[in-house]
Design a protein around this motif. Structure first.
Motif, PDB file in Angstrom:
ATOM      1  N   HIS A 133       2.502  11.954  -4.647  1.00  0.00           N
ATOM      2  CA  HIS A 133       1.463  12.000  -3.613  1.00  0.00           C
ATOM      3  C   HIS A 133       0.709  10.692  -3.440  1.00  0.00           C
ATOM      4  N   ALA A 134       0.895   9.732  -4.383  1.00  0.00           N
ATOM      5  CA  ALA A 134       0.098   8.505  -4.339  1.00  0.00           C
ATOM      6  C   ALA A 134       0.894   7.273  -3.950  1.00  0.00           C
ATOM      7  N   LEU A 157      -2.686  17.220  -7.871  1.00  0.00           N
ATOM      8  CA  LEU A 157      -3.018  16.041  -7.070  1.00  0.00           C
ATOM      9  C   LEU A 157      -4.074  15.213  -7.799  1.00  0.00           C
ATOM     10  N   THR A 158      -3.654  14.445  -8.772  1.00  0.00           N
ATOM     11  CA  THR A 158      -4.582  13.637  -9.555  1.00  0.00           C
ATOM     12  C   THR A 158      -5.042  12.412  -8.758  1.00  0.00           C
ATOM     13  N   ARG A 159      -6.266  11.992  -9.013  1.00  0.00           N
ATOM     14  CA  ARG A 159      -6.823  10.833  -8.341  1.00  0.00           C
ATOM     15  C   ARG A 159      -6.528   9.586  -9.162  1.00  0.00           C
ATOM     16  N   THR A 166      -6.222  13.588  -2.442  1.00  0.00           N
ATOM     17  CA  THR A 166      -6.175  14.739  -3.348  1.00  0.00           C
ATOM     18  C   THR A 166      -6.504  16.053  -2.637  1.00  0.00           C
ATOM     19  N   GLN A 167      -6.764  15.983  -1.333  1.00  0.00           N
ATOM     20  CA  GLN A 167      -7.037  17.208  -0.571  1.00  0.00           C
ATOM     21  C   GLN A 167      -5.710  17.778  -0.058  1.00  0.00           C
ATOM     22  N   THR A 185       3.013   6.036   4.843  1.00  0.00           N
ATOM     23  CA  THR A 185       2.207   4.872   4.467  1.00  0.00           C
ATOM     24  C   THR A 185       1.202   5.270   3.393  1.00  0.00           C
ATOM     25  N   THR A 186       0.756   4.270   2.644  1.00  0.00           N
ATOM     26  CA  THR A 186      -0.366   4.460   1.723  1.00  0.00           C
ATOM     27  C   THR A 186      -1.307   3.268   1.877  1.00  0.00           C
ATOM     28  N   GLY A 187      -2.581   3.501   1.568  1.00  0.00           N
ATOM     29  CA  GLY A 187      -3.572   2.437   1.601  1.00  0.00           C
ATOM     30  C   GLY A 187      -4.368   2.426   0.312  1.00  0.00           C
TER      31      GLY A 187
END
Length: 259
Positions: A133-134, A157-159, A166-167, A185-187
């Protein structure tokens, strides 16, 4: 039931990970859960076979023979070989860090990587596993993963950074857009100062077998160009995989005819 010799040897090898690449005998004993005497005996046998090697410092590392065996795995010998020229072309065109990853459970397993010229904080290494997820490649792989895998991934969904999604509802919407737009994409979600964009790599049966991604400091000006370059490379990898499979089918057919 007592553990078999095989399971104990595997426990020793399983003591290694990306953060523990060299271990003393005592650390191997502790991390594998084996008595020191047992660890000492098995480490000696593994070292003799070539699965482990001993450094001058006295620590043990994974041996060359395991590396040689790992290269025989289909994800290495097939996918990496097919992707290699396209990764180098992509790197030459962008001078950015290029990633090739496959899904391993709820993690992205990085099977190849070319480091870019621009100084960007990149945490991945060949053989490392990062959350789906990251990461850009992870989001692509998660978007096309079976429903049970998505449920499991959504349950943890760890931060990683303040920007990690994580939502569940927000991530679900991102995955829907990955399937409709053809890229993720990721930011700064995996490491601060790093953005990524990734696309799916499809196999001969049109299933997503891997994800191809690029890491850059900023996507705002070059996203469209990077997506286009990634899609061209991913299409080329898929074409190569399909060609290799056709050749294998023909070779098997010829062998059966001769037999």
């Amino acid at each position: 039931m007592a553990a078999s010799v095989t399971s104990r040897a595997l426990a020793l090898l399983g003591a290694y990970d990306a953060e523990h690449r060299s271990l003393t005998l005592s650390e191997l004993s502790r991390r594998s859960g084996l008595p020191l005497a047992t660890a000492h005996r098995l480490v000696g046998e593994l070292r003799e076979w070539g699965a482990l090697a001993r450094l001058d410092s006295g620590e043990y590392v994974i041996g060359r023979r395991l590396w040689d065996l790992g290269l025989l795995a289909p994800v290495q010998s097939g996918l990496r070989q097919a992707a290699s020229p396209f990764l180098h072309d992509l790197y030459g065109a962008t001078l950015a860090t290029v990633h090739l990853a496959v899904r391993d459970g709820c993690e992205a397993l990085y099977v190849d990587r070319l480091s870019g010229h621009v100084s960007v904080p990149v945490v991945s290494k060949v053989g490392s596993r990062l959350p789906l997820h990251a990461t850009g490649v992870g989001k692509v792989l998660l978007a096309y993963a079976p429903e049970p895998v998505r449920r499991e991934a959504f349950a943890r969904l760890t931060r990683v950074t303040p920007y990690t999604i994580t939502q569940p509802a927000r991530l679900a919407e991102q995955l829907r857009r990955v399937r409709s737009d053809g890229y993720a994409t990721t930011g700064e979600e995996m490491s601060l100062g790093a953005c990524s964009v990734a696309v799916p790599v499809r196999g001969p049966a049109d299933d997503v077998v891997a994800a191809l991604g690029i890491v850059v400091p900023d996507l705002r000006r070059e996203q469209a160009r990077l997506v286009s370059a990634l899609q061209v490379a991913a299409h080329g990898i898929g074409r190569t995989l399909a060609s290799a499979e056709r050749k294998q089918v023909l070779a098997r057919g010829a062998g059966a005819a001769v037999g």
